[in-house]
Design a protein around this motif. Structure first.
Motif, PDB file in Angstrom:
ATOM      1  N   ASP A 175     -96.960  -3.674  59.110  1.00 12.16           N
ATOM      2  CA  ASP A 175     -97.582  -4.858  59.696  1.00 12.16           C
ATOM      3  C   ASP A 175     -97.698  -5.962  58.652  1.00 12.16           C
ATOM      4  OD1 ASP A 175     -99.819  -4.327  58.122  1.00 12.16           O
ATOM      5  OD2 ASP A 175    -100.868  -3.272  59.731  1.00 12.16           O
ATOM      6  N   ARG A 176     -98.125  -7.129  59.087  1.00 13.97           N
ATOM      7  CA  ARG A 176     -98.140  -8.302  58.217  1.00 13.97           C
ATOM      8  C   ARG A 176     -99.021  -8.105  56.984  1.00 13.97           C
ATOM      9  NH1 ARG A 176     -96.867 -13.728  58.885  1.00 13.97           N
ATOM     10  NH2 ARG A 176     -97.990 -15.152  57.480  1.00 13.97           N
ATOM     11  N   SER A 177    -100.174  -7.466  57.156  1.00 12.74           N
ATOM     12  CA  SER A 177    -101.080  -7.282  56.022  1.00 12.74           C
ATOM     13  C   SER A 177    -100.462  -6.388  54.955  1.00 12.74           C
ATOM     14  CB  SER A 177    -102.421  -6.704  56.491  1.00 12.74           C
ATOM     15  OG  SER A 177    -102.244  -5.423  57.088  1.00 12.74           O
ATOM     16  N   LEU A 178     -99.733  -5.356  55.391  1.00  9.08           N
ATOM     17  CA  LEU A 178     -99.090  -4.468  54.425  1.00  9.08           C
ATOM     18  C   LEU A 178     -97.934  -5.174  53.731  1.00  9.08           C
ATOM     19  CD1 LEU A 178     -98.587  -1.820  53.013  1.00  9.08           C
ATOM     20  CD2 LEU A 178     -97.412  -0.977  55.059  1.00  9.08           C
ATOM     21  N   LYS A 179     -97.124  -5.910  54.487  1.00  9.16           N
ATOM     22  CA  LYS A 179     -96.017  -6.636  53.877  1.00  9.16           C
ATOM     23  C   LYS A 179     -96.511  -7.697  52.898  1.00  9.16           C
ATOM     24  CE  LYS A 179     -93.777  -7.488  57.806  1.00  9.16           C
ATOM     25  NZ  LYS A 179     -92.697  -7.950  58.726  1.00  9.16           N
ATOM     26  N   THR A 180     -97.607  -8.341  53.245  1.00  9.22           N
ATOM     27  CA  THR A 180     -98.187  -9.330  52.335  1.00  9.22           C
ATOM     28  C   THR A 180     -98.638  -8.663  51.038  1.00  9.22           C
ATOM     29  OG1 THR A 180     -98.942 -10.706  54.179  1.00  9.22           O
ATOM     30  CG2 THR A 180     -99.997 -11.066  52.053  1.00  9.22           C
ATOM     31  N   TYR A 181     -99.274  -7.499  51.164  1.00  7.73           N
ATOM     32  CA  TYR A 181     -99.738  -6.776  49.977  1.00  7.73           C
ATOM     33  C   TYR A 181     -98.555  -6.333  49.123  1.00  7.73           C
ATOM     34  CZ  TYR A 181    -101.944  -3.289  47.022  1.00  7.73           C
ATOM     35  OH  TYR A 181    -102.375  -2.567  45.939  1.00  7.73           O
ATOM     36  N   ILE A 182     -97.516  -5.807  49.764  1.00  3.05           N
ATOM     37  CA  ILE A 182     -96.337  -5.356  49.030  1.00  3.05           C
ATOM     38  C   ILE A 182     -95.700  -6.508  48.261  1.00  3.05           C
ATOM     39  CG2 ILE A 182     -93.961  -4.523  49.305  1.00  3.05           C
ATOM     40  CD1 ILE A 182     -94.960  -2.738  51.570  1.00  3.05           C
ATOM     41  N   LYS A 183     -95.558  -7.655  48.921  1.00  4.14           N
ATOM     42  CA  LYS A 183     -94.957  -8.804  48.235  1.00  4.14           C
ATOM     43  C   LYS A 183     -95.839  -9.272  47.085  1.00  4.14           C
ATOM     44  CE  LYS A 183     -92.854 -13.324  48.853  1.00  4.14           C
ATOM     45  NZ  LYS A 183     -92.425 -14.389  49.783  1.00  4.14           N
ATOM     46  N   SER A 184     -97.146  -9.221  47.279  1.00  6.41           N
ATOM     47  CA  SER A 184     -98.061  -9.632  46.223  1.00  6.41           C
ATOM     48  C   SER A 184     -97.915  -8.744  44.995  1.00  6.41           C
ATOM     49  CB  SER A 184     -99.505  -9.596  46.733  1.00  6.41           C
ATOM     50  OG  SER A 184    -100.415  -9.960  45.721  1.00  6.41           O
ATOM     51  N   VAL A 185     -97.879  -7.421  45.206  1.00  3.50           N
ATOM     52  CA  VAL A 185     -97.752  -6.475  44.096  1.00  3.50           C
ATOM     53  C   VAL A 185     -96.408  -6.631  43.398  1.00  3.50           C
ATOM     54  CG1 VAL A 185     -97.603  -4.021  43.493  1.00  3.50           C
ATOM     55  CG2 VAL A 185     -99.358  -4.810  45.083  1.00  3.50           C
ATOM     56  N   CYS A 186     -95.346  -6.821  44.178  1.00  2.00           N
ATOM     57  CA  CYS A 186     -94.001  -6.942  43.619  1.00  2.00           C
ATOM     58  C   CYS A 186     -93.779  -8.247  42.878  1.00  2.00           C
ATOM     59  CB  CYS A 186     -92.959  -6.854  44.747  1.00  2.00           C
ATOM     60  SG  CYS A 186     -92.569  -5.202  45.278  1.00  2.00           S
ATOM     61  N   CYS A 187     -94.202  -9.324  43.494  1.00  2.00           N
ATOM     62  CA  CYS A 187     -93.779 -10.647  43.038  1.00  2.00           C
ATOM     63  C   CYS A 187     -94.871 -11.441  42.328  1.00  2.00           C
ATOM     64  CB  CYS A 187     -93.264 -11.457  44.228  1.00  2.00           C
ATOM     65  SG  CYS A 187     -92.060 -10.561  45.231  1.00  2.00           S
ATOM     66  N   PHE A 188     -96.125 -11.174  42.650  1.00  3.29           N
ATOM     67  CA  PHE A 188     -97.241 -11.903  42.034  1.00  3.29           C
ATOM     68  C   PHE A 188     -98.343 -10.913  41.622  1.00  3.29           C
ATOM     69  CE2 PHE A 188     -95.373 -14.286  45.578  1.00  3.29           C
ATOM     70  CZ  PHE A 188     -94.807 -15.350  44.894  1.00  3.29           C
ATOM     71  N   PRO A 189     -98.009  -9.915  40.798  1.00  4.44           N
ATOM     72  CA  PRO A 189     -98.982  -8.864  40.472  1.00  4.44           C
ATOM     73  C   PRO A 189    -100.262  -9.388  39.830  1.00  4.44           C
ATOM     74  CG  PRO A 189     -97.117  -8.811  38.960  1.00  4.44           C
ATOM     75  CD  PRO A 189     -96.741  -9.724  40.077  1.00  4.44           C
ATOM     76  N   GLU A 190    -100.143 -10.485  39.071  1.00  5.68           N
ATOM     77  CA  GLU A 190    -101.326 -11.030  38.395  1.00  5.68           C
ATOM     78  C   GLU A 190    -102.325 -11.620  39.384  1.00  5.68           C
ATOM     79  OE1 GLU A 190     -98.589 -14.449  39.032  1.00  5.68           O
ATOM     80  OE2 GLU A 190     -98.403 -12.332  38.495  1.00  5.68           O
TER      81      GLU A 190
END
Length: 237
Positions: A175-190
């Motif tokens: 779902d959108r919340s999980l995809k948002t979290y995944i992208k955050s961890v991958c691309c903007f971890p800070e």
């Protein structure tokens, strides 16, 4: 081929029971095959949708000139989406079938550093196959579809496409919340916060959510390895 009724569920928030139903439906329809063109279309759709996902404040963060910039060679260096809004991407898609870890990357590393090749392969395999066969309070659950969707979504964020994978499963299972979290961890971890972690999969155990983090980080590392090792192979020709 995924049915049209399932397509209506894309992007909807999924609790444990809903997610298990979707996985069951996908399993029951696994015998049918989509065309290669349809797989490419679904991959591009996932890429375009990822454009909308970014942690709050990302724009401000990227423009922030903090004291840390004194220690960076390129303060402007950051993740850039492979898909582009309203235009063709200038970056070609990385086809996993043309250069994969199993068939190409492992052998190249093994040629020069056998010990680390085996360790890397074992680490990637362990993380991608790790499961307690649970989802929330449910036991004896086959989570392979879900794990593969997470792994391949990470690769999609970095322009890597698996020709044999139906990317409509990504939208059905993540779902959108999980995809948002995944992208955050991958691309903007800070910029990833505990609030982000708490926002997805609220019905799941912490151990299952931590497993998501492990898969995301290992899939991200594998994506980087594929690009680096392919470049080395091209240089050696």
């Amino acid at each position: 081929m995924v049915s049209h009724c399932l397509a209506e569920l894309e992007g909807a928030s999924a609790d444990v029971e809903t997610l298990m139903k979707r996985m069951k439906q996908l399993t029951e329809q696994s015998d049918a095959e989509d065309s290669q063109e349809e797989h490419i279309k679904q991959f591009e759709k996932v890429e375009r949708q990822s454009l909308e996902l970014a942690p709050k404040g990302e724009e401000q963060c990227c423009g922030d000139k903090s004291d840390l910039s004194n220690y960076l060679r390129d303060p402007e260096f950051k993740y850039k989406d492979f898909a582009k809004r309203g235009e063709e991407s200038k970056l070609p898609t990385f086809r996993a079938q043309d250069y994969s870890w199993e068939e190409h990357g492992f052998s190249l590393v093994n040629r020069y550093y056998p010990d680390i090749a085996s360790l890397l392969d074992g680490k990637l395999s362990l993380t991608s196959n790790l499961t307690y066969n649970t989802m929330g309070q449910n036991t004896m659950v086959d989570t392979s579809l879900l794990r593969r969707a997470i792994w391949n979504y990470v690769h999609a964020l970095f322009g890597i496409r698996h020709d044999d994978y139906d990317y409509s499963e990504v939208n059905l299972l993540l779902d959108r919340s999980l995809k948002t979290y995944i992208k955050s961890v991958c691309c903007f971890p800070e910029m990833t916060t505990y609030k982000d972690y708490s926002h997805f999969w609220k019905d799941f155990k912490d151990s299952e959510k931590v497993h998501v983090n492990l898969m995301v980080l290992e899939a991200r590392m594998q994506a980087g390895l594929l690009y680096v090792l392919r470049a080395i192979m091209e240089y050696m020709k």
